[in-house]
Design an enzyme around this catalytic site. Structure first.
Site, PDB file in Angstrom:
ATOM      1  N   GLU A   1      -8.072   4.782  -4.611  1.00 30.41           N
ATOM      2  CA  GLU A   1      -8.698   5.404  -3.433  1.00 30.41           C
ATOM      3  C   GLU A   1      -9.148   6.796  -3.862  1.00 30.41           C
ATOM      4  OE1 GLU A   1      -6.123   5.497   0.011  1.00 30.41           O
ATOM      5  OE2 GLU A   1      -5.671   3.352  -0.157  1.00 30.41           O
TER       6      GLU A   1
ATOM      7  N   ASN B   1       0.843  -1.200   0.000  1.00 31.30           N
ATOM      8  CA  ASN B   1       0.000   0.000   0.000  1.00 31.30           C
ATOM      9  C   ASN B   1       0.871   1.241   0.000  1.00 31.30           C
ATOM     10  OD1 ASN B   1      -2.948   0.900   0.409  1.00 31.30           O
ATOM     11  ND2 ASN B   1      -1.829   2.162   1.854  1.00 31.30           N
ATOM     12  N   GLU B   2       0.710   2.086  -1.001  1.00 34.67           N
ATOM     13  CA  GLU B   2       1.357   3.400  -1.107  1.00 34.67           C
ATOM     14  C   GLU B   2       2.817   3.371  -0.647  1.00 34.67           C
ATOM     15  OE1 GLU B   2      -0.911   6.488   0.799  1.00 34.67           O
ATOM     16  OE2 GLU B   2      -2.276   6.647  -0.874  1.00 34.67           O
TER      17      GLU B   2
END
Ligand code: GAL
Length: 657
Positions: free
Chosen positions: A316, A144-145
């Site tokens: 997102e 994630n990111e």
């Protein structure tokens, strides 16, 4: 897959299982196609080494899939469990002050830790084996990111050791490293690779080549980490798309390089969250406080769409106030719908909303969602349902290649951070400012990395490409496009040296200029640039003193070397000796578009118009309505020629202005 798909990020582990089925059914009723799960679940699935608790996750996937949702599964490596950190505390990242960043939030790992790499591969394999062939799992997100919470750079012992090995591979001998870094300067000569430390905690600035190499090394570690999981997923989950959620506004690793290993380039879009920290003026921040900057979404969609060769998803999407900016305003009603359509217009294949239900406890309680924490519908869900209904009216279509492309080179951005010469040098922001000015003139853009195919463009704009390799110079020379080359471009070799022929180095023969001196000026200097149309525009910051035989199309008005060339044009290239901003930027771009024969639409400042194949889109970021001129060839599918504040119009037919 060219119709807009919709999805949501879901954290079933945070809610009682009695809610799961109902949640899934409500998602489907709302028009959602996708649900992304599990990126922070490692500690729940493997509560102790080798003990797996899959049952709950099996149930979740079954429930979501049976309800008709496609699951995007994640590998959980953004959040290693406590027992693993206790076993191997050396996994933890270290900040530039030398402090270990501890357990208790997320992203507490160092990309250089080979122990962690092995553990990440192990858990990714477990997840991939378990769910790789699951009929409900249609895609994977890795981790994630990567740069969230500034975690690409870590100053750990593992990083130091890895950097030494990387340097030894790159240079072969310490003598070559000494020559390349120029360590004779300040007598910082090394006698072997084991003497080399990381470039943090020094008395003065580090050697710039040392600092740039550390950025390159760190970026390579991100790619290696990502690639290791891609390989596992390809083996155990063949045929499923693999993605990662890049961050909007993050330039700390080479996204062009990481994107090459992915099927879909995803990114996370928080237009209001990122507004107050941007370089917009206070007036513009006030103006767009509840809409976000008009080009925030478009810039990132175009950048990541180009990196994904057309395959780009918003993984997102901001649903309302976030909880992490300095202030967290609500978007104006209508903006969730507008941002979603902007993403689609700029090439998104899918938009997923963060998150399903607002958290009741732990870190992100103030972060809004589609539902409030009591399960009631919040504004984003209303707007999402509207988008879901509207999309049925649109024919499937893809974005065409643009006539204009922007070259964006990550190492050049790192290089300008390392040697700014102007503490306010706008660096990565220059790309966003040029993009916004071009978009306000109705121009659609693609992005290019140095390794991409440059053919087919009428104009390539290069806001700042400090490092120009021989290969890049050859490509620029050989392509058909006209070039707009920003100041500083070509000013350093790949080793961060001044080129033998001075800046712009390998671009000299394209531009016909030589940079004799650079200076940087404070705002109070009050200097200006006089354009060929005799208008003058103030500037500050970066200025170059050029020698040239080519055509000078603008001059500096200055107390120093008054009349020296500010803009120079050869047959193929326009070179800028200044970093143009606001009115200067817009005038320069307008003239260059004319030179390259690119048609311009004079949009009002709050209106944006773009095309996706046969569809035209107009978006109103302002607070007054806007009327598109009447046209008989436009058939409106959403909205009309009258666009209300925060409104969207979509039509088949000609572009409007
Ligand atoms: C993103 C992150 C999400 C969530 C979100 C809140 O940066 O990927 O997990 O924290 O921010 O806006």
């Amino acid at each position: 897959m060219s119709k807009l798909e919709l999805g949501v990020c879901y954290y079933p582990e945070q809610w009682d299982r009695s809610l799961w089925r109902d949640d899934a059914e409500r998602m489907v009723e709302m028009g959602l196609d996708w649900v992304r799960i599990a990126e922070f679940t490692w500690g729940l699935v493997e509560p102790a080494r080798g003990q797996f608790n899959w049952a709950w996750l099996d149930d979740v996937i079954g429930i979501l899939g049976e309800a008709g949702l496609r699951v995007m599964m994640s590998t959980p490596t953004a959040s290693p469990p406590k027992w693993l950190i206790d076993e191997h505390p050396e996994i933890l990242p270290v900040d530039s002050d030398g402090r270990v960043r501890g357990f208790g939030s997320r992203r507490h790992y160092c990309f250089s830790s080979n122990v962690y790499l092995t553990e990440a591969q192990r858990i990714a394999t477990e997840y991939a084996r378990r769910y790789g062939q699951n009929p409900h799992v249609h895609a994977w997100q890795i981790d994630n990111e990567y740069n969230d919470h500034d975690t690409v750079l870590s100053y750990s012992t593992a990083a130091r050791d890895g950097f030494r090995r990387w340097l030894s591979d790159r240079y072969g001998t310490i003598k070559i490293l000494n020559q390349t870094w120029g360590t004779v300067f300040w007598g910082s000569v090394y006698s072997n690779f084991d003497q080399i430390e990381l470039p943090n905690g020094l008395v003065a600035n580090p050697n710039p080549t040392h600092a740039l190499d550390f950025m390159r090394y760190s970026s390579d570690r991100v790619r290696l980490f990502n690639r290791a999981q891609v390989d596992i997923l390809r083996e155990f989950s063949p045929g499923r798309d693999i993605t990662h959620n890049f961050m909007a506004g993050s330039f700390e690793f080479d996204h062009h390089a990481v994107a090459k290993d992915l099927d879909i380039v995803g990114f996370d879009s928080y237009p209001l969250g990122n507004l107050l920290g941007s370089t917009l003026s206070d007036d513009d921040k006030r103006r767009y406080l509840r809409t976000g900057a008009p080009d925030y979404q478009g810039f990132h969609c175009d950048l990541y769409r180009s990196q994904g060769n057309g395959r780009m998803w918003v993984l997102e999407q901001q649903p309302g106030p976030v909880d992490w900016a300095s202030k967290n305003p609500s978007p104006a009603d209508g903006m969730i719908r507008l941002w979603t359509w902007v993403a689609y217009a700029h090439g998104a294949q899918a938009v997923m909303f963060f998150r399903w239900r607002q958290a009741k406890y732990a870190q992100e309680q103030f972060h809004t969602a589609l539902l409030r924490s009591d399960g009631s519908i919040d504004q984003a869900a209303i707007e999402l349902a509207q988008v879901a209904a509207e999309r049925a009216a649109l024919p499937p279509t893809e974005r065409n290649r643009a006539q204009v492309a922007m070259l964006l080179d990550y190492p050049s951005i790192w290089a300008a951070d390392i040697l700014p010469h102007d503490e306010d040098f706008p660096n990565a922001h220059i790309a966003r400012e040029w993009y916004a000015a071009l978009r306000s003139l109705g121009v659609d853009l693609d992005f290019l990395g140095p390794d991409d195919d440059f053919s087919g463009y009428a104009l390539i704009v290069i806001p700042q490409c400090m490092i120009v390799s021989p290969e890049l110079a050859t490509k620029l020379k050989g392509c058909d496009a006209r070039l707009l080359i920003g100041a500083r471009s070509g000013s350093k070799t790949e080793n961060m040296h001044t080129p033998g022929n001075l800046a712009p180095g390998l671009l000299e023969y394209l531009t016909g200029v030589k940079v004799l001196r650079v200076e940087s000026l404070p705002d109070l200097a009050g200097e200006s640039v006089r354009l060929a149309d005799d208008t003058t525009h103030g500037f500050s910051g970066w200025r170059e003193i050029l020698e040239t035989d080519a055509t000078v199309t603008a001059h500096f008005s200055s107390k120093y070397r008054d009349g020296s060339p500010a803009i120079v044009r050869s047959d193929k290239a326009t070179y800028l000796a200044v970093v143009p901003r606001s009115s200067l930027l817009k005038s320069v771009l307008q003239e260059v578009l004319d030179w390259a024969k690119i048609p311009v639409l004079d949009c009002c400042p709050d209106l944006r118009i773009t095309r996706r194949g046969k569809l035209g889109f107009a978006f109103n970021f302002g607070d007054t309505e806007h009327c598109l001129p009447a046209s008989e060839t436009r058939n409106y599918l959403v909205g009309s020629s009258l666009i209300p504040p925060c409104g969207v119009s979509i039509w088949v037919g000609e572009t409007a202005n």
